[in-house]
Design an enzyme around this catalytic site. Structure first.
Site, mmCIF file in Angstrom:
data_model
loop_
_atom_site.group_PDB
_atom_site.id
_atom_site.type_symbol
_atom_site.label_atom_id
_atom_site.label_comp_id
_atom_site.label_asym_id
_atom_site.label_seq_id
_atom_site.Cartn_x
_atom_site.Cartn_y
_atom_site.Cartn_z
ATOM 1 N N ASP A 1 0.759 -1.119 -0.025
ATOM 2 C CA ASP A 1 0.067 -0.144 -0.143
ATOM 3 C C ASP A 1 0.957 1.242 -0.022
ATOM 4 O OD1 ASP A 1 -1.863 -1.730 0.204
ATOM 5 O OD2 ASP A 1 -2.728 -1.052 2.231
ATOM 6 N N LEU B 1 0.714 3.036 7.727
ATOM 7 C CA LEU B 1 0.769 2.062 6.938
ATOM 8 C C LEU B 1 1.287 0.978 7.723
ATOM 9 C CD1 LEU B 1 0.252 3.242 3.555
ATOM 10 C CD2 LEU B 1 -1.469 3.195 5.139
ATOM 11 N N THR C 1 -8.573 -2.358 9.714
ATOM 12 C CA THR C 1 -8.624 -3.528 9.199
ATOM 13 C C THR C 1 -10.073 -4.358 9.152
ATOM 14 O OG1 THR C 1 -7.844 -5.888 8.759
ATOM 15 C CG2 THR C 1 -7.139 -4.815 10.660
ATOM 16 N N GLU D 1 -9.969 -7.238 9.682
ATOM 17 C CA GLU D 1 -9.739 -8.524 10.667
ATOM 18 C C GLU D 1 -10.312 -8.119 12.047
ATOM 19 O OE1 GLU D 1 -7.973 -11.684 10.523
ATOM 20 O OE2 GLU D 1 -8.833 -11.205 8.443
ATOM 21 N N TYR E 1 -2.876 -10.220 15.444
ATOM 22 C CA TYR E 1 -2.895 -9.252 14.732
ATOM 23 C C TYR E 1 -4.353 -8.379 14.641
ATOM 24 C CZ TYR E 1 -3.383 -6.814 10.018
ATOM 25 O OH TYR E 1 -3.742 -5.669 9.198
ATOM 26 N N LYS F 1 -4.682 -4.638 16.030
ATOM 27 C CA LYS F 1 -5.061 -3.497 15.269
ATOM 28 C C LYS F 1 -6.399 -2.915 16.127
ATOM 29 C CE LYS F 1 -2.888 -3.179 11.408
ATOM 30 N NZ LYS F 1 -2.361 -2.002 10.688
ATOM 31 N N ARG G 1 1.462 -7.485 -4.055
ATOM 32 C CA ARG G 1 1.226 -8.161 -2.783
ATOM 33 C C ARG G 1 2.260 -8.821 -2.211
ATOM 34 N NH1 ARG G 1 -1.582 -7.974 1.860
ATOM 35 N NH2 ARG G 1 -3.884 -8.990 1.649
HETATM 36 P P1 NAP Z 1 2.832 -4.867 3.791
HETATM 37 O O1 NAP Z 1 2.894 -4.980 2.322
HETATM 38 O O2 NAP Z 1 3.175 -6.026 4.538
HETATM 39 O O3 NAP Z 1 3.590 -3.842 4.214
HETATM 40 C C1 NAP Z 1 3.899 -3.459 5.604
HETATM 41 C C2 NAP Z 1 4.952 -2.336 5.777
HETATM 42 O O4 NAP Z 1 5.198 -2.040 7.156
HETATM 43 C C3 NAP Z 1 6.238 -2.656 4.976
HETATM 44 O O5 NAP Z 1 6.850 -1.339 4.567
HETATM 45 C C4 NAP Z 1 6.971 -2.878 6.290
HETATM 46 O O6 NAP Z 1 8.441 -2.723 5.887
HETATM 47 C C5 NAP Z 1 6.615 -1.955 7.207
HETATM 48 N N1 NAP Z 1 7.010 -2.280 8.940
HETATM 49 C C6 NAP Z 1 6.879 -3.614 9.343
HETATM 50 N N2 NAP Z 1 7.139 -3.610 10.419
HETATM 51 C C7 NAP Z 1 7.598 -2.184 11.003
HETATM 52 C C8 NAP Z 1 7.947 -1.483 11.889
HETATM 53 N N3 NAP Z 1 8.317 -2.192 12.895
HETATM 54 N N4 NAP Z 1 8.533 -0.240 11.813
HETATM 55 C C9 NAP Z 1 8.189 0.470 10.640
HETATM 56 N N5 NAP Z 1 7.556 -0.142 9.557
HETATM 57 C C10 NAP Z 1 7.448 -1.372 9.700
HETATM 58 O O7 NAP Z 1 1.362 -4.547 4.101
HETATM 59 P P2 NAP Z 1 0.097 -3.789 3.205
HETATM 60 O O8 NAP Z 1 -0.680 -4.766 2.841
HETATM 61 O O9 NAP Z 1 0.821 -2.793 2.324
HETATM 62 O O10 NAP Z 1 -0.657 -3.034 4.448
HETATM 63 C C11 NAP Z 1 -0.478 -1.859 4.801
HETATM 64 C C12 NAP Z 1 -1.392 -1.573 6.160
HETATM 65 O O11 NAP Z 1 -2.568 -1.897 5.892
HETATM 66 C C13 NAP Z 1 -0.782 -2.411 7.243
HETATM 67 O O12 NAP Z 1 -0.813 -1.764 8.379
HETATM 68 C C14 NAP Z 1 -1.868 -3.766 7.082
HETATM 69 O O13 NAP Z 1 -1.878 -4.148 8.394
HETATM 70 C C15 NAP Z 1 -3.068 -2.759 6.834
HETATM 71 N N6 NAP Z 1 -4.219 -3.578 6.235
HETATM 72 C C16 NAP Z 1 -3.733 -4.174 4.877
HETATM 73 C C17 NAP Z 1 -4.686 -4.809 4.340
HETATM 74 C C18 NAP Z 1 -4.559 -5.618 3.018
HETATM 75 O O14 NAP Z 1 -5.268 -6.483 2.698
HETATM 76 N N7 NAP Z 1 -3.304 -5.441 2.291
HETATM 77 C C19 NAP Z 1 -6.039 -4.781 4.728
HETATM 78 C C20 NAP Z 1 -6.546 -4.076 5.793
HETATM 79 C C21 NAP Z 1 -5.504 -3.419 6.271
HETATM 80 P P3 NAP Z 1 9.548 -3.710 5.338
HETATM 81 O O15 NAP Z 1 9.373 -3.604 3.875
HETATM 82 O O16 NAP Z 1 10.803 -3.310 5.740
HETATM 83 O O17 NAP Z 1 8.986 -5.040 5.856
HETATM 84 O O1 F7E Z 2 -5.319 -15.179 3.992
HETATM 85 C C1 F7E Z 2 -6.698 -18.506 3.796
HETATM 86 C C2 F7E Z 2 -6.492 -17.997 4.957
HETATM 87 O O2 F7E Z 2 -3.070 -14.294 4.502
HETATM 88 C C3 F7E Z 2 -6.762 -15.135 3.293
HETATM 89 C C4 F7E Z 2 -3.830 -9.095 5.272
HETATM 90 O O3 F7E Z 2 -3.611 -8.243 4.371
HETATM 91 O O4 F7E Z 2 -6.114 -9.162 4.887
HETATM 92 C C5 F7E Z 2 -5.009 -10.020 5.122
HETATM 93 O O5 F7E Z 2 -5.090 -10.930 5.885
HETATM 94 C C6 F7E Z 2 -7.454 -16.381 3.579
HETATM 95 C C7 F7E Z 2 -7.135 -16.833 5.188
HETATM 96 O O6 F7E Z 2 -5.093 -12.543 4.049
HETATM 97 C C8 F7E Z 2 -3.680 -20.251 2.696
HETATM 98 O O7 F7E Z 2 -6.567 -19.006 6.116
HETATM 99 C C9 F7E Z 2 -5.665 -20.587 2.778
HETATM 100 O O8 F7E Z 2 -8.613 -17.243 5.503
HETATM 101 O O9 F7E Z 2 -4.255 -13.840 2.291
HETATM 102 P P1 F7E Z 2 -4.284 -13.939 3.676
HETATM 103 P P2 F7E Z 2 -5.756 -12.269 5.660
HETATM 104 O O10 F7E Z 2 -5.561 -13.307 6.795
HETATM 105 O O11 F7E Z 2 -7.218 -12.268 5.284
HETATM 106 C C10 F7E Z 2 -6.536 -8.586 6.177
HETATM 107 C C11 F7E Z 2 -7.677 -7.525 5.787
HETATM 108 C C12 F7E Z 2 -5.494 -7.702 6.769
HETATM 109 O O12 F7E Z 2 -5.554 -6.611 7.550
HETATM 110 C C13 F7E Z 2 -4.078 -8.355 6.860
HETATM 111 O O13 F7E Z 2 -2.940 -7.408 7.006
HETATM 112 O O14 F7E Z 2 -6.743 -17.412 2.827
HETATM 113 N N1 F7E Z 2 -5.635 -19.326 3.055
HETATM 114 N N2 F7E Z 2 -4.452 -21.009 2.218
HETATM 115 C C14 F7E Z 2 -4.215 -19.208 3.352
HETATM 116 N N3 F7E Z 2 -3.832 -17.768 3.452
HETATM 117 C C15 F7E Z 2 -2.440 -17.785 3.433
HETATM 118 N N4 F7E Z 2 -1.644 -16.624 3.490
HETATM 119 N N5 F7E Z 2 -1.372 -18.713 2.812
HETATM 120 C C16 F7E Z 2 -2.238 -20.082 2.399
HETATM 121 O O15 F7E Z 2 -1.467 -21.040 1.927
#
Ligand code: NAP
Ligand code: F7E
Length: 337
Positions: free
Chosen positions: A13, A78, A125, A127, A149, A153, A184
């Site tokens: 993001d 983020l 999130t 979650e 997690y 959050k 991703r």
């Molecule tokens: P991501 O790809 O895992 O990126 C996480 C970022 O946080 C990376 O830049 C990471 O740095 C940094 N980070 C981790 N630990 C840190 C620390 N101790 N201090 C400073 N920075 C740190 O996650 P994303 O998918 O872009 O998501 C962005 C945000 O939205 C997160 O807060 C996530 O929990 C939230 N979120 C994501 C989703 C989704 O579906 N993607 C949905 C809802 C909420 P490095 O690159 O060095 O690891």
């Molecule tokens: O899993 C199932 C798993 O790890 C999605 C994060 O960005 O979105 C993300 O969290 C689903 C789950 O995402 C595998 O059990 C099956 O039900 O891609 P995921 P997540 O857990 O939904 C939320 C909104 C956030 O905030 C989080 O930061 O898929 N699943 N088989 C699997 N998941 C993974 N990772 N790997 C598998 O092999």
């Protein structure tokens, strides 16, 4: 020139949001974690336009110095340990970063005397809804997180609300449902599927092993969702918004969509841990299931209701899931080349 500070700028993001803000003419600052190897691959194409600073959400002093030196107009928090399954293995660290990291940022703003000028966005999130108490989930749906997690959050969500009410901070949470993209992280399920199947198609991998393929998610495109983050901070008053596509499919549905895009012809056999997906052309198993990828407590189903964001922010997603899957697969196939 407006200044923005992004934690998590090296993440999925952060990289899209940085592009959006640069396009809008912002001076974009980002917090970089020290790493023993390069961790900027998602922002290398805009590296020269960014101002990057070392810092960490577990280091209050680094956050205070950055906030007081940069004096940003907008802060996007983020940064997070964002993997749900991993949070069961490192719950303490996840809480330090995702819960207390948010508090440290808010305190940095307050102690620098910037409470009246800074706008703060919190990456909240879906979650939080975990064991869902209502279908679909909206801003008023009660929370029931199901992982360290989600619980961390939840603290982040409430501390943002508290600083808004207690100190009048313009602090808002975007309650974002799952959003994906070619950028991703490779251990999230969509990317594991698109990359794994692309490699199988090219003969570079035998199979992928997954966990609960009956979990259902509301998946959108990260670009659309990062646009919503910016819109949230442009509102006169701080508030919380659900951002989602309002449509749901299972992991298995997503797999079948990707198999079709890649031109596989398959047959599913067996049940539970013994379920397999067989490539009917080769007779080989290309997907199997392992307990290893199941979570101690699972979020079985998530479906958003983003009516509030659609009305108040005039936001709506522009991608559908099939376009997203195609974009991810095209990227993965190109990368393999
Ligand atoms: P991501 O790809 O895992 O990126 C996480 C970022 O946080 C990376 O830049 C990471 O740095 C940094 N980070 C981790 N630990 C840190 C620390 N101790 N201090 C400073 N920075 C740190 O996650 P994303 O998918 O872009 O998501 C962005 C945000 O939205 C997160 O807060 C996530 O929990 C939230 N979120 C994501 C989703 C989704 O579906 N993607 C949905 C809802 C909420 P490095 O690159 O060095 O690891
Ligand atoms: O899993 C199932 C798993 O790890 C999605 C994060 O960005 O979105 C993300 O969290 C689903 C789950 O995402 C595998 O059990 C099956 O039900 O891609 P995921 P997540 O857990 O939904 C939320 C909104 C956030 O905030 C989080 O930061 O898929 N699943 N088989 C699997 N998941 C993974 N990772 N790997 C598998 O092999």
């Amino acid at each position: 020139m407006r200044k923005a500070l992004i934690s998590g700028i090296t993440g999925q993001d952060g990289s899209y949001l940085a592009e959006i803000l640069l396009d809008k003419g912002y001076e974009v600052h980002g917090i970089l974690r020290r790493s023993s190897s390069f961790n900027t691959s998602r922002i290398d194409h805009i590296f020269d336009q960014l101002k990057l600073h070392y810092g960490d959400l577990v280091d209050s002093q680094s956050l205070s110095s950055l906030v007081s030196d940069i004096k940003p107009d907008e802060i996007y928090n983020l940064g997070a340990q964002s993997h749900v399954k991993v949070s069961f293995e490192i719950p303490d660290y996840t809480a330090q970063v995702d819960a207390l990291g948010t508090l440290r940022f808010l305190e940095a703003i307050r102690s620098c005397g910037l409470s009246e000028t800074v706008k703060f966005y919190q990456a909240s999130t879906s979650e939080l809804y975990g064991l869902v108490q209502e279908v679909p989930q909206k801003e008023t749906t009660p929370f029931y997180p199901r992982s360290p997690y989600g619980v961390a959050k939840l603290y982040g969500y409430w501390i943002v609300k508290n600083y808004r009410e207690a100190y009048g901070l313009h602090a808002s949470s975007g309650i974002l449902f799952n959003h994906e993209s070619p950028r991703r992280g490779e251990t999230f399920v969509t990317k594991k599927i698109t990359k794994g199947l692309s490699r199988i198609k090219r003969g570079m991998q035998e199979k992928i092993t997954l966990g609960n393929i009956y979990a259902k998610r509301d998946w959108g495109h990260a670009k659309d969702f990062c646009n919503a983050m910016w819109l949230i901070l442009q509102q006169e008053k701080p508030d919380d918004y659900v951002i989602s596509t309002d449509q749901q499919v299972s992991v298995k549905d997503f797999i079948n969509m990707c198999l079709e895009i890649l031109g596989f012809s398959v047959e599913w056999k067996g049940e539970g841990i013994n379920e397999v997906c067989i490539d009917t052309k080769t007779g080989k198993v290309i997907i199997d299931i392992s307990k290893k990828y199941f979570r101690p407590s699972e979020v079985e189903t998530l479906l958003g209701d983003s009516t509030k964001a659609r009305k108040q922010l005039n936001w709506k997603p522009t991608y559908n899931l099939k376009d997203l899957a195609k974009e991810m697969i095209e990227y993965d196939l190109e990368e393999i080349k």
